[in-house]
Design a protein around this motif. Sequence first.
Motif, PDB file in Angstrom:
ATOM      1  N   UNK A  48       0.805  -1.218   0.000  1.00 13.36           N
ATOM      2  CA  UNK A  48       0.000   0.000   0.000  1.00 13.36           C
ATOM      3  C   UNK A  48       0.837   1.266   0.000  1.00 13.36           C
ATOM      4  N   UNK A  49       2.127   1.139  -0.092  1.00  9.14           N
ATOM      5  CA  UNK A  49       2.981   2.322  -0.009  1.00  9.14           C
ATOM      6  C   UNK A  49       3.035   3.061  -1.352  1.00  9.14           C
ATOM      7  N   UNK A  50       3.575   4.250  -1.296  1.00  8.68           N
ATOM      8  CA  UNK A  50       3.740   5.059  -2.505  1.00  8.68           C
ATOM      9  C   UNK A  50       4.710   4.383  -3.467  1.00  8.68           C
ATOM     10  N   UNK A  51       5.750   3.775  -2.912  1.00  9.14           N
ATOM     11  CA  UNK A  51       6.735   3.095  -3.751  1.00  9.14           C
ATOM     12  C   UNK A  51       6.134   1.901  -4.476  1.00  9.14           C
ATOM     13  N   UNK A  52       5.260   1.167  -3.801  1.00  7.80           N
ATOM     14  CA  UNK A  52       4.621   0.020  -4.446  1.00  7.80           C
ATOM     15  C   UNK A  52       3.703   0.486  -5.573  1.00  7.80           C
ATOM     16  N   UNK A  53       3.005   1.601  -5.360  1.00 11.53           N
ATOM     17  CA  UNK A  53       2.143   2.136  -6.406  1.00 11.53           C
ATOM     18  C   UNK A  53       2.967   2.596  -7.605  1.00 11.53           C
ATOM     19  N   UNK A  54       4.084   3.280  -7.350  1.00 15.71           N
ATOM     20  CA  UNK A  54       4.943   3.722  -8.433  1.00 15.71           C
ATOM     21  C   UNK A  54       5.552   2.545  -9.184  1.00 15.71           C
ATOM     22  N   UNK A  55       5.870   1.490  -8.463  1.00 17.18           N
ATOM     23  CA  UNK A  55       6.416   0.303  -9.110  1.00 17.18           C
ATOM     24  C   UNK A  55       5.378  -0.340 -10.026  1.00 17.18           C
ATOM     25  N   UNK A  56       4.127  -0.413  -9.562  1.00 14.44           N
ATOM     26  CA  UNK A  56       3.052  -0.967 -10.405  1.00 14.44           C
ATOM     27  C   UNK A  56       2.822  -0.112 -11.640  1.00 14.44           C
ATOM     28  N   UNK A  57       2.817   1.208 -11.468  1.00  8.99           N
ATOM     29  CA  UNK A  57       2.627   2.113 -12.601  1.00  8.99           C
ATOM     30  C   UNK A  57       3.763   1.947 -13.606  1.00  8.99           C
ATOM     31  N   UNK A  58       4.986   1.801 -13.117  1.00 10.73           N
ATOM     32  CA  UNK A  58       6.137   1.617 -13.989  1.00 10.73           C
ATOM     33  C   UNK A  58       6.015   0.334 -14.796  1.00 10.73           C
ATOM     34  N   UNK A  59       5.633  -0.754 -14.138  1.00 10.36           N
ATOM     35  CA  UNK A  59       5.506  -2.039 -14.827  1.00 10.36           C
ATOM     36  C   UNK A  59       4.396  -1.989 -15.873  1.00 10.36           C
ATOM     37  N   UNK A  60       3.260  -1.418 -15.510  1.00 11.86           N
ATOM     38  CA  UNK A  60       2.131  -1.342 -16.446  1.00 11.86           C
ATOM     39  C   UNK A  60       2.481  -0.450 -17.638  1.00 11.86           C
ATOM     40  N   UNK A  61       3.121   0.682 -17.393  1.00 11.25           N
ATOM     41  CA  UNK A  61       3.504   1.583 -18.480  1.00 11.25           C
ATOM     42  C   UNK A  61       4.527   0.931 -19.401  1.00 11.25           C
ATOM     43  N   UNK A  62       5.451   0.163 -18.824  1.00  7.58           N
ATOM     44  CA  UNK A  62       6.452  -0.521 -19.649  1.00  7.58           C
ATOM     45  C   UNK A  62       5.805  -1.590 -20.523  1.00  7.58           C
ATOM     46  N   UNK A  63       4.851  -2.319 -19.977  1.00  9.86           N
ATOM     47  CA  UNK A  63       4.155  -3.354 -20.755  1.00  9.86           C
ATOM     48  C   UNK A  63       3.348  -2.708 -21.889  1.00  9.86           C
ATOM     49  N   UNK A  64       2.639  -1.632 -21.586  1.00 14.05           N
ATOM     50  CA  UNK A  64       1.864  -0.936 -22.623  1.00 14.05           C
ATOM     51  C   UNK A  64       2.796  -0.373 -23.695  1.00 14.05           C
ATOM     52  N   UNK A  65       3.927   0.170 -23.282  1.00 15.26           N
ATOM     53  CA  UNK A  65       4.897   0.708 -24.231  1.00 15.26           C
ATOM     54  C   UNK A  65       5.426  -0.392 -25.148  1.00 15.26           C
ATOM     55  N   UNK A  66       5.764  -1.526 -24.574  1.00 17.64           N
ATOM     56  CA  UNK A  66       6.305  -2.644 -25.368  1.00 17.64           C
ATOM     57  C   UNK A  66       5.267  -3.167 -26.363  1.00 17.64           C
ATOM     58  N   UNK A  67       4.049  -3.363 -25.911  1.00 14.66           N
ATOM     59  CA  UNK A  67       2.997  -3.863 -26.794  1.00 14.66           C
ATOM     60  C   UNK A  67       2.689  -2.842 -27.900  1.00 14.66           C
ATOM     61  N   UNK A  68       2.676  -1.568 -27.555  1.00 12.61           N
ATOM     62  CA  UNK A  68       2.412  -0.542 -28.553  1.00 12.61           C
ATOM     63  C   UNK A  68       3.533  -0.460 -29.591  1.00 12.61           C
ATOM     64  N   UNK A  69       4.771  -0.587 -29.129  1.00 13.39           N
ATOM     65  CA  UNK A  69       5.907  -0.549 -30.077  1.00 13.39           C
ATOM     66  C   UNK A  69       5.867  -1.749 -31.005  1.00 13.39           C
TER      67      UNK A  69
END
Length: 74
Positions: A48-69
């Motif tokens: 529930x920490x801010x770091x865990x949320x940022x880590x999830x956002x980073x992973x999701x954004x990287x996956x979306x970026x890879x699929x889009x590329x």
Amino acid sequence: MTMFFSVLILISSISLIISVLLQEGSEEGLGTIGGNAPESLWGKNRGTSKQAMLQRVTIIAAIIFLISALGLAA
């Protein structure tokens, strides 16, 4: 379809850059593997920490970026 993937790449890359820049640095390095800092690896409020949320956002954004590329390249 090209425009859709281009917009997805733009949005995901901006969110990826921002989420990586907002994350705190890790001074422990490989010390968490050896058991020197167990609270940082399996912390009580890790999910529930801010770091865990940022880590999830980073992973999701990287996956979306890879699929889009890959979709744009095809």
